[in-house]
Design a protein around this motif. Structure first.
Motif, mmCIF file in Angstrom:
data_model
loop_
_atom_site.group_PDB
_atom_site.id
_atom_site.type_symbol
_atom_site.label_atom_id
_atom_site.label_comp_id
_atom_site.label_asym_id
_atom_site.label_seq_id
_atom_site.Cartn_x
_atom_site.Cartn_y
_atom_site.Cartn_z
ATOM 1 N N ASP A 187 42.804 52.508 40.102
ATOM 2 C CA ASP A 187 43.986 53.274 39.738
ATOM 3 C C ASP A 187 45.222 52.397 39.856
ATOM 4 N N VAL A 188 46.270 52.793 39.107
ATOM 5 C CA VAL A 188 47.485 51.984 39.051
ATOM 6 C C VAL A 188 48.038 51.670 40.441
ATOM 7 N N SER A 189 48.064 52.678 41.311
ATOM 8 C CA SER A 189 48.700 52.462 42.607
ATOM 9 C C SER A 189 47.905 51.472 43.444
ATOM 10 N N VAL A 190 46.612 51.375 43.214
ATOM 11 C CA VAL A 190 45.773 50.480 43.998
ATOM 12 C C VAL A 190 45.656 49.108 43.334
ATOM 13 N N GLN A 191 45.773 49.084 41.999
ATOM 14 C CA GLN A 191 45.693 47.834 41.250
ATOM 15 C C GLN A 191 46.681 46.812 41.812
ATOM 16 N N ALA A 192 47.895 47.290 42.138
ATOM 17 C CA ALA A 192 48.925 46.387 42.633
ATOM 18 C C ALA A 192 48.503 45.744 43.953
ATOM 19 N N VAL A 193 47.812 46.501 44.804
ATOM 20 C CA VAL A 193 47.359 45.965 46.091
ATOM 21 C C VAL A 193 46.438 44.771 45.855
#
Lengths: 314, 660
Positions: free
Chosen positions: A168-174
């Motif tokens: 998911d987008v919010s986790v992709q950044a991590v």
């Protein structure tokens, strides 16, 4: 013995189908090559061929070591220097193994549990995660475990194949932040593969665009994005939705055809879809008769297109 | 507001399952006891010969009669348990070990595998009993020969099931990962493949012990198995059968034993596989449903007549052990004709189920509950009224066009159906319409495509066909559920342009669902952001992008790198995961990941309210990024709130602006 990863004339065939056709590139130590392209362009086949999961022809070298030849037992050891992180962390961790055991799989010698804890900390996870089974972790956590497992083999080269595509987008950044930090801190040489040009741009120093099993344009990331030479690269760039710009609907530089198949030889693979090629413009016979890949080296950014700027004489 | 009772979970079913397990377990216990104790307890009557009592029928002293030498048949049957079961277990283990080994080779090795699987195929062509007879002759008469024979006859079956299971596991990425890490094939087989195929193989073995008993008894019955003076059930049956009309007990006792043992192991296997299947479907923790819904304000800031009105929509699934999963917890929005509303959310946010609920695609045991669910003049909660609209006024485009089209049916048939069934058009009219629809989605040469099957089309082309099918019914509402997620960016652009043009041309309202806020922003007038089954923010697209009020929306907008992102700075990121559909939290569902969360957030559910000063911008957050802080209202907002957004006291001065 950390040297550049050099791939020469890599060709991958599945039966009669050629997935990768004469791909060559070199990644200098400590730098990142981004590989973009649409599905079916052969990106993943390149990755699997380099780590030896798919039979291939052509030369793959890491520094002075040849990865593509030699007896099986020896290549297995040499190839460990190149590690692959897979797209889907739900499938890439054995559900029966504890996270710690999965990570330790790539290790040689003793002191494993201490090293596992170290690696978990390196990927910003609590060392206690080692006691858990993968199904208790979130997608982002699992992908970090997969990265830790790859690092356990102390690789010189890390290949990341669509590692954020199933997140998911919010986790992709991590995961992206982590990969960039690791690459910088550990001086990893990296091949970063994605269909998402914005993600590739963020991570890579150099950029290669694949279409139908070939690299059609390659050069420094900022240059390729700032001044794309191949119409396919331009089309890819124009198709990226940008928050708040509404340019997908207004921009008219759409590819000429909606067919997905590449054109038959001779001539340019891309000519049926090319928005500036013979499909829409008269007088472009050269695209139908001659393969532009031949003159690649004489052009700015190694672009396989008859229309690309020639390299300035030095 | 209707309350949905937790569906009476399978307590009765669980008892039945326990009971089903108790019978074979008790029987197994009995057989094990007999194996151990029978030779000690009844060894003497089983072997002592009394010529005077030879060949007796059923009597009080000898329940099953006696044999030619006057030995008690019942005692002999009980004593034979050890021999019969032991041989059966040995034969199964032998067949299992060899078969699993061969299956592993066949399933995982490329070159050798082909040869092995050819041998397996040939052996599987013969019935197992025939094979065991053949092998029994080959290996010689007697116990050892018959165990080897039955084991050999079982090998192909074990090899085939192992090969199939192995082939499924070998394709997984973790096997590839182990290869890349330099693991040897044998170590991969033992460490990764065997544990992952172990359960089904064990089940198969259990059931096969039963079959082995039958096979061994069969061999002994034919005289190929256990030879006198040892005996097993098959031998006893064979002896008893010669006198079956004189003394039926002599044949009946071993026959009953064989049938009972066979049944026991079969039932045991069935029960174990039920148990494993039940466990794998997941046991969700229990929790009573306590969704307190806060009433959203009536006026939505969208003038014009209504096409679709959704108020307090919930989708509920019964979970295990009485728990309830609520993937859609509280969704309210309204759509006017010609308008485009985008629903953005990550996986598990409930966005697709919201679409399915509107399209009436939630099947039992799922339940849809809403205060209002109205499409045009139709109450969608009334099942009878619904069938008339579907496929006609409402069209749906799915994520995977390959899955949405039946591979066995021609493209043309797909297109004809809505026109002929829902509009009652005669076939020539429908076909003309179909050609028009294909042209409308920019498919050149419609007559050729009309005759093709879905596998002859590319992904983008299939999605165009799906959209054309939607157009056949002259829809008033188009629901597009992740229509471009499975497509490449260049194809995505073509499809998005097509969808936008169709919206303009037909004047249909559109619900566009996607995980990608950039894509949604391209096509939609308004955007609703979903998280954990709630709409957490809703605003006109430009307003939302310019000043997102919910911290989650702000993260969605900023977290994905764009072509202009600073390459040096790290991306704004947020770890953790969304609460699962069966989680019941009293407060905000984003609180545990939110950098702005405090005690108010974890204790009280924020209502979806209008932001002060903005007509159409609503957010469900106690500490929004734009507009006044609402935490002071938390105490009074628990149950039912009217539009109090404007009355907020601006006491957010002390609130620290946590960086995202």
């Amino acid at each position: 013995m950390t040297g550049a990863l050099a791939v020469q004339n890599l060709t991958v065939r599945y039966g009669a189908f050629t997935a990768v056709c004469g791909v060559s590139f070199e990644i200098p130590p400590g730098s990142v090559l981004g590989l973009v392209g649409e599905s079916g362009s052969g990106k993943s086949s390149v990755a699997r061929a380099i780590v030896g999961l798919t039979p291939s022809r052509g030369a793959i070298r890491l520094g002075d070591t040849d990865l593509s030849a030699g007896p099986v037992g020896r290549t297995r050891q040499v190839r460990r220097r190149v590690q692959l992180v897979f797209q889907d962390p739900r499938g890439s961790l054995d559900p029966r193994l504890h996270v710690g055991d999965s990570i330790a799989e790539g290790m040689r010698g003793g002191r494993r549990s201490a090293r596992v804890a170290e690696l978990l900390e390196l990927v910003s996870l609590d060392p206690r995660v080692a006691e858990l089974r993968p199904h208790l972790l979130s997608g982002g956590q699992r992908q970090r475990v997969a990265i830790a497992r790859a690092l356990a083999a102390e690789p010189a080269v890390l290949i990341a194949d669509e590692v954020t595509a199933s997140l998911d987008v919010s986790v992709q950044a991590v995961v992206l932040n982590l990969l960039r930090r690791l690459q910088r801190d550990l001086g990893l040489t990296m091949l970063f593969i994605s269909h998402n040009l914005a993600v590739v741009r963020y991570v890579s120093d150099e950029l290669a665009v694949m279409f139908h099993g070939r690299i059609v344009e390659q050069g420094p990331a900022e240059e390729v994005i700032g001044a794309p030479e191949h119409p396919y690269t331009r089309s890819l760039l124009a198709a990226i939705p940008q928050v708040g710009e509404r340019r997908l609907l207004s921009d008219d530089a759409v590819e000429a055809s909606v067919t997905g198949d590449p054109a038959p030889p001779p001539g340019c693979d891309y000519r049926l879809r090319c928005p500036v090629g013979p499909a829409v413009r008269p007088g472009m016979e050269i695209c139908e008769t001659s393969d532009p890949a031949g003159g690649k080296d004489d052009r700015l950014h190694l672009a396989a297109c008859h229309l690309a700027e020639p390299r300035a004489p030095t | 507001m209707a309350t949905v009772a937790a569906a009476p979970a399978g307590r009765g079913r669980r008892r039945a399952r326990l009971l089903a397990g108790a019978v074979p377990l008790l029987l197994l216990l009995g057989f094990v006891f007999l194996c151990v104790a029978a030779p000690l307890l009844w060894g003497d009557p089983a072997s002592a010969t009394h010529v005077a009592q030879a060949g007796q029928g059923t009597s009080v002293r000898h329940w099953a009669g006696t044999d030619d030498l006057g030995r008690d048949i019942l005692a002999r049957t009980l004593v034979a348990t050890r021999n019969s079961l032991l041989l059966a277990v040995l034969a199964t283990m032998l067949g299992g070990a060899v078969g699993v080994g061969l299956g592993l080779v066949a399933g995982s090795s490329r070159r050798l595998g082909r040869l092995v699987s050819a041998v397996i195929n040939v052996l599987l062509a013969f019935p197992a009993l025939l094979l065991s007879i053949f092998f029994a002759v080959l290996f010689g008469l007697g116990s050892v020969g018959s165990v080897l024979a039955v084991g050999a006859a079982f090998t192909p079956g074990f090899a085939r099931i192992t090969q199939t299971l192995t082939a499924a596991v070998v394709g997984r990425d973790y096997i590839d990962a182990a290869r890349v890490l330099g693991r040897r094939p044998l170590s991969i087989a033992l460490r990764h493949i065997l544990p992952n195929i172990g359960e089904p193989v064990l089940l198969y073995s259990t059931i096969h012990i039963g079959t082995a008993i039958l096979s061994l008894s069969g061999l002994s019955f034919l005289g190929l198995g256990v030879q006198p003076p040892s005996y097993d059930w098959g031998r006893l049956l064979s002896d008893g059968l010669t006198r079956v009309y004189i003394s039926p007990g002599a044949a009946l006792a071993p026959a009953v034993a064989i049938v009972l043992a066979g049944l026991t192991f079969n039932m045991l296997g069935e029960w174990l596989s039920d148990l494993i299947a039940g466990r794998e479907s997941g046991a969700l923790p229990a929790g009573p449903p306590q969704v307190s819904i806060v009433d959203a304000e009536a006026d939505d800031g969208t003038p014009g007549d209504r096409l679709l009105e959704v108020r307090h929509l919930r989708v509920i699934y019964p979970g295990h052990r009485g728990s309830v999963a609520t993937p859609v917890r509280d969704v309210s929005f309204r759509l006017a004709p010609g308008q485009t509303l985008g629903i953005v959310g990550e996986s598990g946010s409930g966005k697709s189920l919201t679409a399915s609920a509107i399209a009436q695609l939630i099947d039992a045991p799922g339940a849809v509950d809403a205060q209002t669910l109205r499409f045009l003049d139709l109450d969608l909660l009334d099942r009878q009224a619904v069938d008339k609209v579907l496929g006609r006024s409402m069209a749906m485009v799915f994520q995977d066009p390959g899955e949405a089209l039946n591979p066995a049916i021609k493209i043309g048939t797909h297109l004809l159906e809505p026109a002929m069934i829902h509009l009652g058009d005669p076939k020539p009219v429908a076909r003309r319409k179909a050609y028009d629809a294909l042209r409308a989605v920019a498919i050149g040469d419609p007559a050729r495509r009309y005759r093709q099957h879905q596998h002859e089309l590319s992904g983008g082309m299939k999605q165009r066909v799906c959209i054309a099918i939607g157009l056949m019914g002259e829809p008033k509402l188009l629901i597009a559920d992740e229509p471009t997620t499975a497509l490449d960016v260049t194809v995505q652009r073509q499809i998005l342009r097509l969808i936008a043009r169709i919206g303009r041309d037909t004047g249909a309202g559109m619900l566009f669902i996607s995980h990608d806020i950039a894509v949604v922003a391209e096509v939609c007038d308004r955007v609703a952001v979903m998280y954990a089954g709630f709409v957490v923010e809703q605003a006109p697209t430009a307003t939302l992008l310019a000043g997102p009020a919910h911290p989650y929306t702000a993260l969605l907008v900023a977290a994905s790198p764009t072509m202009t992102t600073d390459k040096v700075a790290p991306l704004p990121a947020l770890d953790g995961r969304m609460p699962s559909p069966d989680a019941e939290l009293p407060g905000c569902y984003f609180a545990d990941r939110c950098p702005r969360a405090d005690a108010t957030c974890t204790g009280h559910r924020p209502p979806l309210l209008r932001i002060a000063g903005s007509q159409a911008h609503r957010v469900a957050c106690w500490h929004p990024l734009t507009g006044p802080d609402r935490a002071n209202d938390a105490g009074t907002n628990d149950t039912r709130t009217n539009d109090t957004g404007t009355n907020d006291t601006g006491t957010n001065a002390t609130r620290e602006e946590a960086p995202l």
